[in-house]
Design an enzyme around this catalytic site. Structure first.
Site, mmCIF file in Angstrom:
data_model
loop_
_atom_site.group_PDB
_atom_site.id
_atom_site.type_symbol
_atom_site.label_atom_id
_atom_site.label_comp_id
_atom_site.label_asym_id
_atom_site.label_seq_id
_atom_site.Cartn_x
_atom_site.Cartn_y
_atom_site.Cartn_z
ATOM 1 N N ASP A 56 -4.373 -7.126 -33.188
ATOM 2 C CA ASP A 56 -5.789 -7.121 -33.546
ATOM 3 C C ASP A 56 -6.618 -6.577 -32.384
ATOM 4 O O ASP A 56 -6.846 -7.262 -31.398
ATOM 5 C CB ASP A 56 -6.234 -8.545 -33.895
ATOM 6 N N GLU A 134 -2.472 1.494 -1.616
ATOM 7 C CA GLU A 134 -2.248 0.441 -0.624
ATOM 8 C C GLU A 134 -3.050 -0.772 -1.074
ATOM 9 O O GLU A 134 -4.250 -0.845 -0.870
ATOM 10 C CB GLU A 134 -2.695 0.908 0.763
ATOM 11 N N GLU A 136 -4.251 -4.592 -1.139
ATOM 12 C CA GLU A 136 -4.428 -5.805 -0.337
ATOM 13 C C GLU A 136 -4.768 -6.971 -1.251
ATOM 14 O O GLU A 136 -5.362 -6.785 -2.312
ATOM 15 C CB GLU A 136 -5.542 -5.595 0.695
ATOM 16 N N GLU A 191 -2.422 -8.790 6.749
ATOM 17 C CA GLU A 191 -3.571 -7.918 6.994
ATOM 18 C C GLU A 191 -4.540 -8.551 7.988
ATOM 19 O O GLU A 191 -4.254 -9.588 8.595
ATOM 20 C CB GLU A 191 -4.282 -7.585 5.669
ATOM 21 N N GLU A 198 -0.823 -7.197 2.667
ATOM 22 C CA GLU A 198 -0.741 -5.861 2.076
ATOM 23 C C GLU A 198 0.720 -5.509 1.860
ATOM 24 O O GLU A 198 1.569 -5.741 2.731
ATOM 25 C CB GLU A 198 -1.397 -4.815 2.982
ATOM 26 N N HIS A 247 -6.768 1.493 -0.975
ATOM 27 C CA HIS A 247 -6.821 2.868 -0.499
ATOM 28 C C HIS A 247 -5.859 3.702 -1.342
ATOM 29 O O HIS A 247 -4.710 3.317 -1.561
ATOM 30 C CB HIS A 247 -6.424 2.953 0.970
ATOM 31 N N ARG A 318 -11.681 6.798 10.680
ATOM 32 C CA ARG A 318 -11.454 5.813 9.633
ATOM 33 C C ARG A 318 -12.746 5.262 9.044
ATOM 34 O O ARG A 318 -12.705 4.472 8.098
ATOM 35 C CB ARG A 318 -10.599 4.654 10.179
ATOM 36 N N GLU A 335 -6.752 10.387 1.587
ATOM 37 C CA GLU A 335 -6.811 8.947 1.322
ATOM 38 C C GLU A 335 -8.252 8.586 0.969
ATOM 39 O O GLU A 335 -9.139 8.657 1.828
ATOM 40 C CB GLU A 335 -6.347 8.169 2.557
ATOM 41 N N ARG A 337 -10.795 5.818 0.373
ATOM 42 C CA ARG A 337 -10.743 4.459 0.907
ATOM 43 C C ARG A 337 -11.639 3.451 0.185
ATOM 44 O O ARG A 337 -11.595 2.265 0.489
ATOM 45 C CB ARG A 337 -11.113 4.492 2.390
#
Length: 446
Positions: A56, A134, A136, A191, A198, A247, A318, A335, A337
């Protein structure tokens, strides 16, 4: 002999017999990424492969109205996996399926179908997408009734080991279960925040990886609960510490070659990779409501906790939204983030991939790489560089998405309308609440 990861109907049916499987948990996700599942007896699986399993759809978030509720789930044999934490006698397996209408057509509201459409668009251009997430998560304690709390289970930090990482046995059990289900674990560690962990698994094609994310969250939560813990993928469950991200590393392949790699440029990044980056930067604000899908997501995207806020890219910074890891050759990738693990991975990969493809098709050029700490730039300096911010709240994100023809084209009218409806309802409910901060700040002075 049973194959490790059966891929055909015949392989699966043989595995069911030889492994004494009694029940199959059929699974799919609703529009918001929540797993929906029910069990069928193993003897019904052959018929399910042929005719599907009726359910359903009117009871599923963002699916259909009551007057058009019949839906069919067609199991995908390549997703068959035994659940290793269940008894080996009378074993239980799970299988992910695609949702169809009774007339045999794919249901346009199925998030897995949305991703398949994006993959088909890439294939038309000769590309296939590889992605490696990645994820976490936090491991919290349970109360005496087995309900989740935010009670810390350790005070460890980045890469800490026992005795600071008291939940390492839980993480190890998760690792073993994932490996039993065919995952190739690349890293598993504590982490930055207390009780935060992670686990990274090997990259793969976009559809398999999205399936793996759904499986990953299911396994982590199941194992943790069996061992007396609660695993939370909430982006920011605790004030004052880092939140949890997802990430998303991604690259495009063509004829077996990574098209993001060019050994003849100074940074060894191809024109195609820069165009892909430009596409994501152009549309990221419009699809943030998908990659960062909850009210709580935007409490992670604040200064001071390593989460990105500004729409920049860099190979050496970063603090940027898009980072270029150092690997080159087949490992060349970008990547992104900002995504967090609360998102629906099928929709998230679909909008990321299609944004990158738009950059390639339209030969977009990204802004200059931002190789300084963006958080230390003044507002005037950010303005001079043309640096925009991600949305600051779910409300801002859904308003941007509501005006986006790009997102509407990627996810289709059905998902677009129902997703925004659900997210606006969440925001309206949130903004009507009286929160503890308001009481702490105003009650005694007003």
């Amino acid at each position: 002999m049973v194959k490790a990861n059966p891929v055909t109907k015949e392989d699966v049916l043989q595995a069911v017999t030889e492994c004494d499987v009694k029940f199959i948990r059929t699974q799919f996700t609703d529009t918001l990424g929540m797993i929906k599942s029910w069990a069928i007896p193993a003897e019904d699986l052959e018929g399910a492969f042929k005719n599907g399993v009726m359910f359903d759809g009117s009871s599923i978030e963002g699916f259909t109205r009551i007057e058009e509720s019949d839906m069919i789930l067609m199991p995908d044999p390549s997703t068959f996996r035994l659940l290793p934490w269940r008894p080996k006698e009378g074993a239980v397996a799970r299988i992910i399926g695609d949702v169809y209408r009774p007339n045999g057509k794919p249901f346009e509201g199925d998030p897995r179908y949305v991703l398949k459409q994006a993959i088909a668009e890439a294939n038309k251009l000769g590309y296939s997408m590889n992605t490696g997430p990645e994820l976490e998560f936090f491991l919290f304690g349970l109360d005496e009734k087995g309900h989740p709390t935010t009670n810390l289970t350790d005070k460890g930090g980045y890469f800490d080991f026992a005795p600071l990482d008291k939940a390492q046995d839980v993480r190890r059990a998760i690792d073993f279960a994932l490996e039993d289900m065919g995952f190739k674990i690349e890293a598993s560690h504590h982490e930055v925040a207390p009780s935060q962990h992670e686990i990274n698994f090997r990259f793969g094609d976009a559809l398999s990886t999205a399936d793996n994310i759904v499986t990953f969250k299911y396994v982590v939560k199941s194992i943790a609960y069996h061992m007396g813990y609660y695993a939370s993928f909430m982006p920011k469950p605790l004030f004052g510490v880092n939140g949890s991200g997802m990430h998303s590393n991604q690259s495009l392949m063509k004829d077996g070659e990574n098209v993001f790699y060019d050994p003849d440029t100074p940074d060894q990044l191809s024109v195609t990779s820069k165009q892909y980056i430009a596409g994501i930067l152009k549309y990221i604000r419009e699809f943030a409501a998908i990659t960062n899908s909850t009210v709580n997501s935007y409490k992670r995207l604040v200064p001071g906790y390593e989460a990105p806020i500004y729409c920049t890219w860099s190979a050496s910074n970063r603090s940027s939204l898009i980072r270029i890891p150092a690997s080159r050759g087949l490992g060349t990738r970008i990547e992104l983030r900002c995504p967090d693990p609360a998102c629906n991975p099928y929709l998230a990969f679909a909008v990321m991939l299609r944004a990158g493809l738009e950059g390639i098709k339209n030969e977009m050029e990204p802004p200059a790489s931002t190789d300084v700490n963006v958080f230390k730039l003044t507002d005037a300096e950010k303005q001079a560089r043309g640096i925009e911010s991600l949305p600051g709240s779910l409300k801002e994100a859904i308003d941007l998405m509501a005006g986006s023809e790009f997102v509407k084209n990627v996810v289709g009218d059905h998902v677009f309308t129902n997703y925004l409806k659900a997210k606006n309802a969440q925001w309206d409910e949130y903004k009507a609440q009286v929160h503890q901060w308001e009481l702490d700040t105003y009650l005694s002075i007003l």
